[in-house]
Scaffold this motif. Sequence first.
Motif, PDB file in Angstrom:
ATOM      1  N   TYR A 159      85.537  28.444  56.288  1.00 43.04           N
ATOM      2  CA  TYR A 159      86.369  28.232  57.483  1.00 43.04           C
ATOM      3  C   TYR A 159      87.683  27.594  57.039  1.00 43.04           C
ATOM      4  N   ARG A 286      77.351  30.145  55.812  1.00 45.10           N
ATOM      5  CA  ARG A 286      77.640  28.999  56.685  1.00 45.10           C
ATOM      6  C   ARG A 286      76.697  27.877  56.293  1.00 45.10           C
ATOM      7  N   CYS A 287      77.224  26.670  56.292  1.00 47.20           N
ATOM      8  CA  CYS A 287      76.345  25.548  55.937  1.00 47.20           C
ATOM      9  C   CYS A 287      75.231  25.414  56.952  1.00 47.20           C
TER      10      CYS A 287
HETATM   11  O1  G3H Z   1      79.869  25.975  57.052  1.00 46.10           O
HETATM   12  C1  G3H Z   1      79.831  24.958  57.700  1.00 46.10           C
HETATM   13  C2  G3H Z   1      80.327  24.894  59.067  1.00 46.10           C
HETATM   14  O2  G3H Z   1      80.584  23.563  59.448  1.00 46.10           O
HETATM   15  C3  G3H Z   1      79.388  25.557  60.027  1.00 46.10           C
HETATM   16  O3  G3H Z   1      80.027  25.803  61.221  1.00 46.10           O
HETATM   17  O4  G3H Z   1      78.023  26.303  62.632  1.00 46.10           O
HETATM   18  O5  G3H Z   1      80.327  26.845  63.409  1.00 46.10           O
HETATM   19  O6  G3H Z   1      79.280  28.139  61.566  1.00 46.10           O
HETATM   20  P1  G3H Z   1      79.380  26.831  62.260  1.00 46.10           P
END
Ligand code: G3H
Length: 478
Positions: A159, A286-287
């Motif tokens: 992101y 995504r984390c």
């Molecule tokens: O990758 C880490 C992000 O903070 C995850 O955000 O849950 O909106 O995809 P998200």
Amino acid sequence: DGEVYKYYCEGEWRKSASGKSVAIINPTTRKTQYKVQACTQEEVNKVMEIAKAAQKSWAKTPLWKRAELLHKAAAILKEHKVPIAECLVKEIAKPAKDAVTEVVRSGDLVSYTAEEGVRILGEGKFLVSDSFPGNERTKYCLTSKIPLGVILAIPPFNYPVNLAVSKIAPALIAGNSLVLKPPTQGAVAALHMVHCFHLAGFPKGLISCVTGKGSEIGDFLTMHPGVNCISFTGGDTGVAISKKAGMVPLQMELGGKDACIVLDDADLDLAAGNIVKGGFSYSGQRCTAVKVVLVMESVADTLVEKVNAKVAKLTVGPPEDDCDITPVVSESSANFIEGLVMDAKEKDATFCQPYKREGNLIWPLLLDNVRPDMRIAWEEPFGPVLPVIRINSVEEGIHHCNASNFGLQGCVFTKDINKAILISDAMETGTVQINSAPARGPDHFPFQGIKDSGIGSQGITNSINMMTKVKTTVINLP
Ligand code: G3H
């Protein structure tokens, strides 16, 4: 055409004196898409110096004016959603629609932060002394929130815009200045986002953006004496930063192994839909992606069947075509994912789909009957590969979840709200979602990881508070 994007310092776009550049490889074509400046340590020093100076007058700028500028930046950001999204498609292979969503979400985040900031920073506390034993009412204590100084923001590749503004906006509304070090993949999208802040008319030097190799300026930035707070999102690098950083507040979000526990009374269609969305959106990069499914044996066959039916419908291909599954960010990432898959193969996991890879593109893969001796049971692939571990009791599921060194989010699917609450209480993670996949948003919700998943709490309100310090003035009456 060999053009190298300039970095942003003192309100202008500059070339680095290094004469060197860093190439950004398009994950889909695996060819150089853009180049950015390889900034030097002297340039970092300069940026820190001007950030410190700019912060002093910014802190004196009325709160409503700071908010007004942020609202302006948010609107400009949204106006530029198409070209910024195009960069995201080319630099990080984010599916076209998701790329636009990231920019729009970022604009909304900036506006919300401006609104939240004027409210929470607009009030302080008033305390009197005689509530503490032995005191008369002779001291009046006034509290307010003051900025920390220079905030260093380091967002990750997944992101580059949204996780940059989630640090920039709280920093600025609270009266701090900001130095941004964008990820290499995503740096041009981030520079374009910074341009929107430039167009909004923020004072010179308040925001800077330095690009370059982490190996050359990474430690120099994070250990720089001019930095008063570090907000970092990413992987293991965060652990290293936290060991080296000075005595400054840290806000860190560092990956996860989010578990999805499915009980035997769950709505299995709902669970399957969320597992596919949670596990495979942006190809699992995504984390907060679902990274392990822990399903009760009694419903496992049915759940796996339902998930497989949905996996079969995922489109695989280039981000320009808005495919669900797109190439992962780099060749080394694809190789790492492949390593986890091969380990699971050697140890006899059930492959629900054949393993297929072309370049950085990996087809979605569900691995059933994964056992704790497989790497994929514990490590995060950050790719479209999802392990299923069959469990015989809820305790077994909680135990697996808590044995992880990560503790970001988790989710539980059941129709029994009492059980769901008990499981949520037992799961050692920053957030537990009941009957939905893990997710950071809505962006004003608190967002935090425990153990190796992070330090501190994010979300708009928490980030504003984290980037301030309480200041008190005590009036002593005669
Ligand atoms: O990758 C880490 C992000 O903070 C995850 O955000 O849950 O909106 O995809 P998200």
